[in-house]
Enzyme design. Structure first.
Site, mmCIF file in Angstrom:
data_model
loop_
_atom_site.group_PDB
_atom_site.id
_atom_site.type_symbol
_atom_site.label_atom_id
_atom_site.label_comp_id
_atom_site.label_asym_id
_atom_site.label_seq_id
_atom_site.Cartn_x
_atom_site.Cartn_y
_atom_site.Cartn_z
ATOM 1 N N SER A 60 12.329 1.607 -11.493
ATOM 2 C CA SER A 60 11.730 2.927 -11.622
ATOM 3 C C SER A 60 10.207 2.821 -11.787
ATOM 4 O O SER A 60 9.708 1.890 -12.414
ATOM 5 C CB SER A 60 12.328 3.631 -12.845
ATOM 6 O OG SER A 60 11.603 4.777 -13.191
ATOM 7 N N GLU A 95 8.316 2.032 1.678
ATOM 8 C CA GLU A 95 7.292 2.043 0.632
ATOM 9 C C GLU A 95 7.804 1.517 -0.704
ATOM 10 O O GLU A 95 7.151 0.715 -1.358
ATOM 11 C CB GLU A 95 6.753 3.467 0.407
ATOM 12 C CG GLU A 95 5.886 3.984 1.517
ATOM 13 C CD GLU A 95 5.448 5.429 1.307
ATOM 14 O OE1 GLU A 95 4.785 5.956 2.202
ATOM 15 O OE2 GLU A 95 5.779 6.036 0.255
#
Length: 152
Positions: free
Chosen positions: A39, A69
């Site tokens: 995260s 990405e």
């Protein structure tokens, strides 16, 4: 450190929900292992790669862009799994199944944010995503062997 893209513009649907796209990145066609990324907000937690849809961007192209990405994953979309709603955060995510053909040694979020990635079984991934209940529902149909989802 929360990622904010320099030129990103948030887009919203007619109900005021933020438009998002994400990929369940599978190791192969058996769909037994899924790639999760650390995260951006909590480095010790795992999430499904995904993010906002740019203006005039197709949801499936946004999903592929986010996989690249956030996870450095290249591959191909094989099907749409549904649109998942998070009424608490007011966003709707177009979710796609994605078969990974290549993992880049260096990728945007790996370099800039130190983001990690790791393969998990579907059941392990459900445990790792327990802090993201909507993302757990992404995996419910896969765990049951279903090929389609309904809008939530």
């Amino acid at each position: 450190m929360v990622k904010e893209k320099v030129n990103s513009i948030r887009t919203y649907d007619e109900d005021g929900y933020r438009r998002r796209a994400a990929c369940l990145c599978f190791k192969d066609e058996t769909e037994q292992e899924i790639l999760l990324v650390s995260s951006s907000k909590h480095i010790d937690r795992w999430v499904v790669p995904g993010g906002g849809i740019e203006p005039s961007e197709e949801p499936k192209l946004a999903a592929v862009r986010e996989a690249l990405e956030e996870a450095g994953a290249q591959g191909r979309l094989i099907r749409q799994l549904g649109v998942f709603e998070n009424s608490e955060k007011k966003h709707r995510t177009n979710l796609y199944a994605f078969i990974v053909s290549d993992l880049l040694d260096e990728w945007d979020d790996g370099k800039v944010m130190g983001r990690r990635r790791q393969w998990f079984s579907i059941m392990e991934a459900k445990d790792m995503l327990s802090h993201k209940p909507v993302q757990v529902t992404y995996l419910d149909g896969i765990a049951r062997g279903l090929n389609g989802f309904v809008k939530r």
